[in-house]
Structures are given as C-alpha cells and as structure tokens.
Motif scaffolding. Structure first.
Motif, short mmCIF file in Angstrom:
data_model
loop_
_atom_site.label_atom_id
_atom_site.label_comp_id
_atom_site.label_asym_id
_atom_site.label_seq_id
_atom_site.Cartn_x
_atom_site.Cartn_y
_atom_site.Cartn_z
N LEU A 34 0.87 -1.16 0.00
CA LEU A 34 0.00 0.00 0.00
C LEU A 34 0.91 1.22 0.00
O LEU A 34 1.76 1.37 0.89
CB LEU A 34 -0.90 0.01 1.24
N LEU A 35 0.76 2.06 -1.01
CA LEU A 35 1.61 3.23 -1.18
C LEU A 35 0.74 4.47 -1.08
O LEU A 35 -0.32 4.54 -1.72
CB LEU A 35 2.28 3.16 -2.56
N GLN A 36 1.17 5.43 -0.27
CA GLN A 36 0.48 6.71 -0.20
C GLN A 36 1.42 7.77 -0.76
O GLN A 36 2.57 7.88 -0.33
CB GLN A 36 0.09 7.08 1.23
N TRP A 37 0.91 8.53 -1.72
CA TRP A 37 1.70 9.59 -2.33
C TRP A 37 1.65 10.83 -1.47
O TRP A 37 0.60 11.20 -0.94
CB TRP A 37 1.18 9.92 -3.72
N ALA A 38 2.77 11.55 -1.35
CA ALA A 38 2.83 12.84 -0.67
C ALA A 38 2.59 13.97 -1.67
O ALA A 38 2.09 15.03 -1.32
CB ALA A 38 4.20 13.03 -0.02
N SER A 39 2.94 13.72 -2.91
CA SER A 39 2.74 14.68 -3.99
C SER A 39 2.53 13.89 -5.27
O SER A 39 2.81 12.69 -5.32
CB SER A 39 3.94 15.61 -4.12
N THR A 40 2.06 14.57 -6.28
CA THR A 40 1.82 13.89 -7.54
C THR A 40 3.15 13.34 -8.07
O THR A 40 4.11 14.10 -8.23
CB THR A 40 1.20 14.85 -8.57
N PRO A 41 3.23 12.04 -8.30
CA PRO A 41 4.49 11.45 -8.78
C PRO A 41 4.77 11.87 -10.22
O PRO A 41 3.85 12.01 -11.03
CB PRO A 41 4.26 9.95 -8.67
N SER A 42 6.03 12.03 -10.51
CA SER A 42 6.44 12.36 -11.87
C SER A 42 6.50 11.07 -12.70
O SER A 42 6.44 9.96 -12.16
CB SER A 42 7.82 13.01 -11.85
N ALA A 43 6.63 11.23 -13.99
CA ALA A 43 6.81 10.07 -14.87
C ALA A 43 8.06 9.30 -14.45
O ALA A 43 8.08 8.07 -14.48
CB ALA A 43 6.89 10.51 -16.32
N ALA A 44 9.11 10.02 -14.02
CA ALA A 44 10.35 9.36 -13.58
C ALA A 44 10.09 8.53 -12.31
O ALA A 44 10.65 7.44 -12.16
CB ALA A 44 11.43 10.40 -13.31
#
Length: 116
Positions: A34-44
């Motif tokens: 389960l992954l929670q993003w802190a900010s919108t991930p980039s393509a990289a």
C-alpha cells in the motif's frame, strides 16, 4: 538526501521494516504494498517503481498521474521498499506479510481426496 541520511526509512511502517530486517539473505518475496503519495508522482517516479519490479494492481490512469495523498496498491519485491521510500513523492509504505511457501501438492488427479 545525502548517503548517510536514512530518514526515508521512516516512510515504511514498523511491521514491514521488521519483515525486511528478518529476511534471509537469499529471500526477496514479492508482496502486496500500500503506497500513499505525498505529492503527484512524476513520470520518472512511476518509471522507478517499474524498474524496482513494481506491478500496479490498478495502474495510474490520469495523464497527470495520481493525486497527492492518493493510495495505490502494487506488488513489489520486499527488498525494493527501501529504495521506493527514497522517492520524495512517497509519503508512506506498508506491505502485507509474505505468504508462506505453498506445500500443498494440489488436488489429486481424480479430484477426490481419500478420507483420513
């Protein structure tokens, strides 16, 4: 982050950190994460997930990627979690316990198990 900074490991919950520390050197089971993003991930960032062996249970769809604080699930080798935690766009990671090896030989050829 410099090479001595291990604060990124705080993104991994305690039970998962323990799972990683208890792994035998030859083991690297694939687990549900389960992954929670802190900010919108980039393509990289998304490419890095793939390079680490991650397979999305439901791939990110929007052109801009997942929104900050979005939760997503993927399958990933357990040892790759520490590397994934290094991404600034990751807020938190938690993994399900690895499944025990399957020792069941499956059903008999005729599909009927004898009574014990």
């Amino acid at each position: 982050m410099d090479n001595d900074d291990t604060s990124y490991l705080n993104k991994i919950d305690a039970p998962t950190s323990l799972q990683i520390r208890l792994l035998a050197p030859q083991d690297n089971p694939v687990v549900d994460v389960l992954l929670q993003w802190a900010s919108t991930p980039s393509a990289a960032d998304l490419d890095q997930v793939a390079r680490l062996g991650g397979v999305w249970n439901r791939p990110p769809t929007a052109a801009a990627g997942p929104a900050p604080t979005d939760l997503q699930t993927l399958r990933l080798p357990l040892r790759a979690l520490a590397e994934l935690a290094r991404l600034p766009s990751v807020r938190a990671l938690s993994a399900a316990a690895p499944l025990a090896p399957d020792t069941d030989d499956g059903p008999p050829a005729d599909g009927v198990r004898p009574n014990p």
